[in-house]
Design a protein around this motif. Structure first.
Motif, mmCIF file in Angstrom:
data_model
loop_
_atom_site.group_PDB
_atom_site.id
_atom_site.type_symbol
_atom_site.label_atom_id
_atom_site.label_comp_id
_atom_site.label_asym_id
_atom_site.label_seq_id
_atom_site.Cartn_x
_atom_site.Cartn_y
_atom_site.Cartn_z
ATOM 1 N N THR A 107 -3.709 109.173 -25.632
ATOM 2 C CA THR A 107 -2.766 108.702 -24.608
ATOM 3 C C THR A 107 -2.959 107.223 -24.315
ATOM 4 O OG1 THR A 107 -4.243 109.197 -22.757
ATOM 5 C CG2 THR A 107 -2.849 110.985 -23.536
ATOM 6 N N THR A 108 -1.870 106.524 -24.032
ATOM 7 C CA THR A 108 -1.963 105.101 -23.722
ATOM 8 C C THR A 108 -2.737 104.867 -22.427
ATOM 9 O OG1 THR A 108 0.172 105.204 -22.580
ATOM 10 C CG2 THR A 108 0.198 104.552 -24.899
ATOM 11 N N ALA A 109 -2.642 105.788 -21.500
ATOM 12 C CA ALA A 109 -3.279 105.605 -20.192
ATOM 13 C C ALA A 109 -4.806 105.573 -20.279
ATOM 14 C CB ALA A 109 -2.839 106.709 -19.245
ATOM 15 N N ALA A 110 -5.365 106.085 -21.365
ATOM 16 C CA ALA A 110 -6.821 106.152 -21.489
ATOM 17 C C ALA A 110 -7.451 104.816 -21.861
ATOM 18 C CB ALA A 110 -7.199 107.193 -22.527
ATOM 19 N N TYR A 111 -6.654 103.862 -22.271
ATOM 20 C CA TYR A 111 -7.178 102.611 -22.808
ATOM 21 C C TYR A 111 -6.915 101.452 -21.849
ATOM 22 C CZ TYR A 111 -7.628 105.271 -27.079
ATOM 23 O OH TYR A 111 -7.978 106.226 -27.994
ATOM 24 N N LYS A 112 -7.962 100.748 -21.510
ATOM 25 C CA LYS A 112 -7.837 99.621 -20.572
ATOM 26 C C LYS A 112 -7.672 98.285 -21.281
ATOM 27 C CE LYS A 112 -10.609 101.787 -16.923
ATOM 28 N NZ LYS A 112 -10.883 103.021 -17.681
ATOM 29 N N ASN A 113 -8.050 98.221 -22.532
ATOM 30 C CA ASN A 113 -8.045 96.958 -23.255
ATOM 31 C C ASN A 113 -7.014 97.001 -24.373
ATOM 32 O OD1 ASN A 113 -10.650 95.874 -21.987
ATOM 33 N ND2 ASN A 113 -11.290 97.835 -22.847
ATOM 34 N N TRP A 114 -6.122 96.008 -24.378
ATOM 35 C CA TRP A 114 -5.024 95.977 -25.337
ATOM 36 C C TRP A 114 -4.913 94.619 -26.009
ATOM 37 C CZ3 TRP A 114 -1.984 100.190 -26.498
ATOM 38 C CH2 TRP A 114 -2.147 101.306 -25.686
ATOM 39 N N GLY A 115 -4.565 94.638 -27.296
ATOM 40 C CA GLY A 115 -4.244 93.415 -27.989
ATOM 41 C C GLY A 115 -2.818 92.983 -27.676
ATOM 42 N N GLN A 116 -2.417 91.866 -28.241
ATOM 43 C CA GLN A 116 -1.140 91.265 -27.898
ATOM 44 C C GLN A 116 0.037 91.875 -28.661
ATOM 45 O OE1 GLN A 116 -3.040 90.213 -30.215
ATOM 46 N NE2 GLN A 116 -1.881 89.120 -31.777
ATOM 47 N N GLY A 117 -0.237 92.679 -29.666
ATOM 48 C CA GLY A 117 0.845 93.283 -30.444
ATOM 49 C C GLY A 117 1.211 92.454 -31.657
ATOM 50 N N THR A 118 1.567 93.141 -32.726
ATOM 51 C CA THR A 118 2.013 92.472 -33.938
ATOM 52 C C THR A 118 3.246 93.222 -34.457
ATOM 53 O OG1 THR A 118 1.312 91.665 -36.122
ATOM 54 C CG2 THR A 118 0.405 93.782 -35.432
ATOM 55 N N GLN A 119 4.272 92.476 -34.828
ATOM 56 C CA GLN A 119 5.539 93.075 -35.221
ATOM 57 C C GLN A 119 5.492 93.547 -36.664
ATOM 58 O OE1 GLN A 119 8.630 93.457 -33.408
ATOM 59 N NE2 GLN A 119 9.148 94.679 -35.225
ATOM 60 N N VAL A 120 5.922 94.777 -36.875
ATOM 61 C CA VAL A 120 6.096 95.331 -38.218
ATOM 62 C C VAL A 120 7.571 95.690 -38.372
ATOM 63 C CG1 VAL A 120 5.562 97.241 -39.763
ATOM 64 C CG2 VAL A 120 3.737 96.186 -38.407
ATOM 65 N N THR A 121 8.191 95.131 -39.384
ATOM 66 C CA THR A 121 9.602 95.405 -39.658
ATOM 67 C C THR A 121 9.741 95.918 -41.080
ATOM 68 O OG1 THR A 121 10.291 93.654 -38.128
ATOM 69 C CG2 THR A 121 11.934 94.472 -39.684
ATOM 70 N N VAL A 122 10.338 97.089 -41.222
ATOM 71 C CA VAL A 122 10.519 97.700 -42.532
ATOM 72 C C VAL A 122 12.011 97.755 -42.824
ATOM 73 C CG1 VAL A 122 10.019 99.677 -43.999
ATOM 74 C CG2 VAL A 122 8.449 99.086 -42.128
ATOM 75 N N SER A 123 12.407 97.086 -43.884
ATOM 76 C CA SER A 123 13.821 97.049 -44.243
ATOM 77 C C SER A 123 14.139 98.152 -45.238
ATOM 78 C CB SER A 123 14.173 95.684 -44.832
ATOM 79 O OG SER A 123 13.447 95.470 -46.028
ATOM 80 N N SER A 124 15.356 98.646 -45.169
ATOM 81 C CA SER A 124 15.759 99.742 -46.062
ATOM 82 C C SER A 124 16.343 99.209 -47.352
ATOM 83 C CB SER A 124 16.779 100.624 -45.354
ATOM 84 O OG SER A 124 17.888 99.854 -44.940
#
Length: 124
Positions: A107-124
């Motif tokens: 669950t997301t609620a269990a984690y207090k420490n988060w990174g900034q996020g990285t975008q993944v885009t998959v084209s068809s």
């Protein structure tokens, strides 16, 4: 602990990417680590988690295609993503916490420490 995610990008369907998340701190081995993802207009969801002892968990949508791993010596958690599909397109976040209990590991609620996020885009 501070987290820095990297490795996202644009890839064609069927391709592969490897995400990395580097963490600061001296007690990395004591943390449960996870990768969560958030598609546009959707809530952030669990993708893969690795416990302190190395047990791995995967959502049904990525099982068999993604592999989470950790290198405690390098304070880094990885997400190897193979056979990517357009529905894997999302911002991927790494998360860490040393006080996660098994019942809340996914669950997301269990984690207090988060990174900034990285975008993944998959084209068809």
């Amino acid at each position: 602990v501070q987290l820095q995610a990297s490795g996202g990008g644009l890839v064609q369907a069927g391709g592969s990417l490897r995400l990395s998340c580097a963490a600061s701190g001296r007690t990395f081995r004591n943390y449960a680590l996870g990768w969560f993802r958030q598609a546009p207009g959707e809530e952030r969801r669990f993708a893969a988690v690795i416990s302190r002892s190395g047990y791995t968990y995967y959502s049904d949508s990525v099982k068999g295609r993604f592999t989470i791993s950790r290198d405690n010596a390098k304070n880094t958690v990885y997400l190897q993503m193979n056979s990517l599909k357009p529905e894997d397109t999302a911002v991927y976040y790494c998360a860490a916490d040393q006080n996660v209990i098994t019942s809340t590991l996914l669950t997301t609620a269990a984690y207090k420490n988060w990174g900034q996020g990285t975008q993944v885009t998959v084209s068809s």
